[in-house]
Motif scaffolding. Structure first.
Motif, PDB file in Angstrom:
ATOM      1  N   LEU A  88      32.723  44.829  44.551  1.00  0.00           N
ATOM      2  CA  LEU A  88      31.937  45.371  45.657  1.00  0.00           C
ATOM      3  C   LEU A  88      30.593  44.670  45.824  1.00  0.00           C
ATOM      4  O   LEU A  88      30.242  44.286  46.955  1.00  0.00           O
ATOM      5  N   PRO A  89      29.815  44.464  44.753  1.00  0.00           N
ATOM      6  CA  PRO A  89      28.557  43.727  44.917  1.00  0.00           C
ATOM      7  C   PRO A  89      28.750  42.319  45.476  1.00  0.00           C
ATOM      8  O   PRO A  89      27.940  41.853  46.289  1.00  0.00           O
TER       9      PRO A  89
ATOM     10  N   MET B 192      31.220  41.269  47.476  1.00  0.00           N
ATOM     11  CA  MET B 192      31.567  41.374  48.896  1.00  0.00           C
ATOM     12  C   MET B 192      30.354  41.723  49.739  1.00  0.00           C
ATOM     13  O   MET B 192      30.196  41.219  50.861  1.00  0.00           O
ATOM     14  N   ILE B 193      29.487  42.571  49.209  1.00  0.00           N
ATOM     15  CA  ILE B 193      28.270  42.932  49.943  1.00  0.00           C
ATOM     16  C   ILE B 193      27.361  41.717  50.086  1.00  0.00           C
ATOM     17  O   ILE B 193      26.816  41.458  51.168  1.00  0.00           O
ATOM     18  N   SER B 194      27.193  40.969  49.005  1.00  0.00           N
ATOM     19  CA  SER B 194      26.330  39.784  49.038  1.00  0.00           C
ATOM     20  C   SER B 194      26.886  38.696  49.950  1.00  0.00           C
ATOM     21  O   SER B 194      26.130  37.885  50.499  1.00  0.00           O
TER      22      SER B 194
ATOM     23  N   ASN C  16      28.493  39.330  52.709  1.00  0.00           N
ATOM     24  CA  ASN C  16      28.627  39.917  54.050  1.00  0.00           C
ATOM     25  C   ASN C  16      30.085  40.020  54.488  1.00  0.00           C
ATOM     26  O   ASN C  16      30.459  39.642  55.603  1.00  0.00           O
TER      27      ASN C  16
ATOM     28  N   LEU D 139      32.144  46.024  56.263  1.00  0.00           N
ATOM     29  CA  LEU D 139      32.569  47.339  55.782  1.00  0.00           C
ATOM     30  C   LEU D 139      34.077  47.537  55.926  1.00  0.00           C
ATOM     31  O   LEU D 139      34.698  48.215  55.110  1.00  0.00           O
TER      32      LEU D 139
ATOM     33  N   MET E 214      35.860  45.789  52.951  1.00  0.00           N
ATOM     34  CA  MET E 214      35.593  46.508  51.710  1.00  0.00           C
ATOM     35  C   MET E 214      36.306  47.851  51.679  1.00  0.00           C
ATOM     36  O   MET E 214      36.882  48.242  50.660  1.00  0.00           O
TER      37      MET E 214
END
Length: 307
Positions: free
Chosen positions: A120-121, A123-125, A127, A130, A133
């Motif tokens: 998750l971190p 994928m967030i970094s 971009n 949502l 994810m």
């Protein structure tokens, strides 16, 4: 690090050697720092887990144990949902709870399968969005919960008395001194164990290189899933990082991503090997984890799912 083309024995040549030494020193510092940071994140989970186990053993009594066993029928659902939180704290906690026979095998497997560690971190970094994810987490939870209930149904929820006192005897933690000291003793022991193994794994990965390790995973649906699930089982956060980055980079298919993330438990399996006395059972659990990851990955490929 490039240097001017100078003859051997010159000042520039010696600087070249010194620079390589500096690179190696920096690499070692990074390995030590990463190992310590990854391990320190688990301390709250470990301490609270052991504190709860000690309380159950010394204060709660048989009635509380009966309540836990009855409510444990929903364990795979609860475990599957808890496992989606970033990092691998819940998988480490679940390993301890299973070793104490507080949760069922199905619940343990649900937590293991849903654990995403650093996915998750990353994928967030990057971009990733949502939507992506959410879909990946939903698929992982679905497989984790379904597998957990199926395992409890097939293998049965073996009614065993809690074995926390056996855990205390094995680790010589002197539980008679109180639940706080005993919980702290367990926490420190497991923390040092995880720190040592994490350091060795981080050092090996640093020497091999994440790119070289990632190159082992093929984009072919069949072989890619098999190898991704195997890489995912490395008890280190690097496994989830490699699998996730390769998928986001278009190197891996969705099936390989799911296989690698399902089989990855962070340090969960590492803790299980340390605290669970039944070594044959540990091997069976690891094998079952790998098989479920592979089958789920192939199913995702067959259904042509896109995240």
């Amino acid at each position: 690090m490039k240097c001017p083309a100078l003859g051997p024995g010159t000042k520039g040549d010696s600087l070249y050697i010194i620079n390589w030494k500096e690179v190696k020193n920096l690499m070692m510092i990074d390995v030590i720092a990463d190992s310590f940071i990854d391990s320190i994140k688990l301390l709250p989970f470990l301490f609270l887990t052991y504190l709860a186990m000690e309380y159950l053993e010394h204060r709660a009594g048989e009635k509380m144990q009966d309540i836990i066993k009855k409510s444990g029928k929903a364990g795979p659902l609860i475990g599957g949902l808890l496992g989606v939180f970033p990092q691998c704290g819940f998988s480490a906690a679940a390993s301890n709870l299973y070793a104490g026979r507080i949760i069922s095998l199905g619940t343990l497997m649900a937590v293991f399968l849903s654990t995403s560690d650093e996915m998750l971190p990353i994928m967030i970094s990057e971009n990733a969005g949502l939507s992506m994810m959410g879909k990946v987490l939903a698929v992982k939870v679905l497989f984790a919960v379904a597998a957990g209930f199926a395992i409890d149904l097939v293998f049965g929820r073996k009614e065993k008395n809690m074995q926390i006192e056996h855990l205390c005897e094995r680790h010589h933690c002197h539980c008679e001194r109180g639940i706080w000291k005993s919980a702290l003793h367990h926490t420190v022991e497991i923390f040092l164990y995880i720190l040592l193994i994490s350091f060795v794994l981080n050092l090996v990965i640093a020497l091999i290189g994440e790119e070289a390790l990632g190159a082992l995973i093929l984009k072919q649906p069949i072989a890619g899933v098999l190898i991704a699930a195997l890489v995912g089982m490395i008890p280190n956060c690097a496994a989830s990082v490699i699998v996730t980055k390769l998928y986001l980079g278009g190197v891996l298919g969705a099936g390989a991503l799911i296989a690698g993330l399902l089989s990855g438990t962070g340090v969960g399996c590492l803790v299980l090997l340390k605290v669970n006395d039944d070594h044959r059972e540990n091997v069976r659990i690891l094998f079952l984890l790998y098989v479920i990851g592979v089958l789920a990955g192939w199913l995702v490929e067959f259904m042509n799912l896109v995240f």
